[in-house]
Design an enzyme around this catalytic site. Structure first.
Site, short mmCIF file in Angstrom:
data_model
loop_
_atom_site.label_atom_id
_atom_site.label_comp_id
_atom_site.label_asym_id
_atom_site.label_seq_id
_atom_site.Cartn_x
_atom_site.Cartn_y
_atom_site.Cartn_z
N HIS A 37 1.27 4.99 -2.32
CA HIS A 37 0.89 5.90 -3.43
C HIS A 37 2.17 6.57 -3.90
O HIS A 37 2.83 7.24 -3.10
CB HIS A 37 -0.10 6.96 -2.94
CG HIS A 37 -1.34 6.38 -2.36
ND1 HIS A 37 -2.50 6.24 -3.07
CD2 HIS A 37 -1.60 5.87 -1.12
CE1 HIS A 37 -3.43 5.68 -2.31
NE2 HIS A 37 -2.91 5.45 -1.12
N ASP A 85 1.78 3.93 2.99
CA ASP A 85 0.74 4.76 2.39
C ASP A 85 1.34 5.96 1.63
O ASP A 85 1.49 5.89 0.41
CB ASP A 85 -0.25 5.23 3.47
CG ASP A 85 -1.63 5.60 2.92
OD1 ASP A 85 -1.85 5.45 1.71
OD2 ASP A 85 -2.49 6.06 3.71
N GLU A 122 -11.37 3.44 5.96
CA GLU A 122 -10.32 4.29 6.54
C GLU A 122 -11.03 5.37 7.37
O GLU A 122 -10.92 5.41 8.59
CB GLU A 122 -9.47 4.91 5.43
CG GLU A 122 -8.34 5.82 5.93
CD GLU A 122 -7.58 6.52 4.79
OE1 GLU A 122 -8.10 6.57 3.66
OE2 GLU A 122 -6.46 7.02 5.06
N HIS A 165 0.86 -1.19 0.00
CA HIS A 165 0.00 0.00 0.00
C HIS A 165 0.89 1.24 0.00
O HIS A 165 1.36 1.69 1.05
CB HIS A 165 -0.93 -0.04 1.22
CG HIS A 165 -1.92 1.09 1.27
ND1 HIS A 165 -3.12 0.99 1.96
CD2 HIS A 165 -1.93 2.33 0.72
CE1 HIS A 165 -3.79 2.12 1.83
NE2 HIS A 165 -3.07 2.96 1.09
N HIS A 189 -9.51 1.23 -1.35
CA HIS A 189 -9.48 1.77 0.01
C HIS A 189 -10.90 1.64 0.56
O HIS A 189 -11.87 2.01 -0.14
CB HIS A 189 -9.13 3.25 0.01
CG HIS A 189 -7.68 3.55 -0.21
ND1 HIS A 189 -6.98 3.10 -1.29
CD2 HIS A 189 -6.80 4.28 0.53
CE1 HIS A 189 -5.73 3.53 -1.21
NE2 HIS A 189 -5.59 4.26 -0.12
N1 ADE Z 1 -4.55 8.92 -1.57
C1 ADE Z 1 -3.32 8.93 -1.06
N2 ADE Z 1 -3.34 8.51 0.20
C2 ADE Z 1 -4.62 8.20 0.50
C3 ADE Z 1 -5.27 7.69 1.64
N3 ADE Z 1 -4.62 7.42 2.78
N4 ADE Z 1 -6.60 7.51 1.58
C4 ADE Z 1 -7.25 7.78 0.47
N5 ADE Z 1 -6.69 8.25 -0.63
C5 ADE Z 1 -5.38 8.45 -0.62
ZN ZN Z 2 -3.72 4.83 0.63
#
Ligand code: ADE
Ligand code: ZN
Length: 335
Positions: A16, A275, A197, A14, A194
């Site tokens: 980005h 993340d 969260e 996970h 996702h």
């Molecule tokens: N884009 C980048 N990080 C994210 C996250 N933690 N939750 C949702 N979208 C994201």
């Molecule tokens: Zn994320």
């Protein structure tokens, strides 16, 4: 423990790529593209990284990504992250990228995918880090926009393993993207999203039942619903947990109260991930180190987490076994 974690072979599931954009590289790329950013120094950028919630972070994250223009920019961003993987004993990583963040600004899909994927190929050869790509749809945009992105991706299908769903969760339920996920699956992409969260457990049900996801990004709020927990276990679906992201975005207020150990004890398959490491104060090893300290995790727990990171990756069985064998040798020698 720190040494044990640093040398532990692991995968990151996970991440980005836009969230790995360190201020130093951001300044360098902004300068070379003649783009003015509103911060005067790297220190000022870091000071701005104080978030009350996911949206607070996303506003700054999309601004940062706005300096990426050329294929070389995407290459440099990705290669820089993969170098960090190599020194952390991350053997394999599954990288999310947000095409719409760039195509919306007039950057061609081709520029984004070529820069990222060329860096991945070079890193496999030069650093020994394997990777695959997850194309994430932005959930604050429309399903029609996601369809446009799916269409743009098709000439590059061989470079992309999976689709994801990210950005502002509340008010943008998985059901909004049911049709585009169906179409993405038909094209051969593995569905991920996702869920849970900031959104409720209901969003996780939708992601499982409507989007047919094979892995849940975050998933913290599954703990609100016992039936859901049992369903996730029954379907053998893993959660990609991101401890430092959770505290940075106030999903969890203190790492000492993080639900990771509870999840593990309930039988949920969990992994540790960074993340958006440039924004949340640590790469994947830092996430392992801080959560180990906060929850007093044992070496066995850390081994289980690393094992899950390979086992629930999207790699083929033979490659997974190769990495698991290496992990087994390491654990036997160092436990
Ligand atoms: N884009 C980048 N990080 C994210 C996250 N933690 N939750 C949702 N979208 C994201
Ligand atoms: Zn994320």
């Amino acid at each position: 423990m720190k040494n044990f974690i640093e040398n532990l072979p692991k995968a990151e599931l996970h991440l980005h790529i836009e969230g790995s954009f360190e201020p130093e590289l951001m300044f360098k790329i902004a300068q070379r593209n003649n783009i003015k950013i509103k911060y005067k120094s790297i220190e000022e950028i870091r000071e701005a990284y104080q978030f009350d919630c996911l949206q607070d972070f996303l506003d700054i994250y999309y601004q940062g990504a706005g300096v990426l223009i050329t294929e070389q920019d995407f290459y440099d961003l990705t290669y820089s992250y993969l170098e960090k993987c190599a020194v952390q004993n991350v053997r394999h990583t599954e990288i999310m990228f947000d095409p719409q963040t760039h195509t919306e600004r007039g950057i061609a899909f081709k520029t984004v995918i070529n820069g990222i994927s060329k860096a991945c190929t070079a890193a496999k050869k030069e650093l020994g880090v394997s990777s695959l790509l997850i194309m994430s749809y932005l959930r604050h945009l429309s399903e029609a926009d996601a369809f446009k992105t799916l269409e743009q991706s098709l000439p590059y299908k061989h470079l992309i393993a999976a689709v994801g769903l990210d950005s502002s969760e509340k008010g943008n339920p998985p059901s909004k993207f049911k049709k585009v996920f169906e179409a993405s699956i038909k094209e051969g992409y593995i569905p991920l999203a996702h869920a849970g969260e900031e959104g409720s457990s209901e969003y996780i049900w939708e992601a499982l039942d409507l989007l047919k996801i094979k892995r849940i990004d975050h998933g913290n709020n599954c703990l609100q619903d016992d039936k859901l927990i049992q369903e996730i276990i029954k379907r053998d679906i893993a959660l990609t947990v991101c401890p430092l992201s959770n505290t940075a975005l106030q999903v969890v207020h203190d790492l000492k109260n993080h639900p990771l150990k509870k999840m593990m004890d309930l039988g949920l398959k969990t992994t540790i991930n960074s993340d958006d490491p440039a924004y949340f104060g640590g790469q994947v090893n830092q996430n392992y180190i801080e959560i180990q300290e906060a929850l007093n995790l044992s070496k066995q727990d850390l081994y289980d987490l690393a094992k899950n990171s390979f086992q629930y990756s999207l790699l083929d069985d033979k490659t997974i076994q190769f990495y698991l064998d290496e992990l087994e040798v390491y654990y036997t020698k160092n436990k």
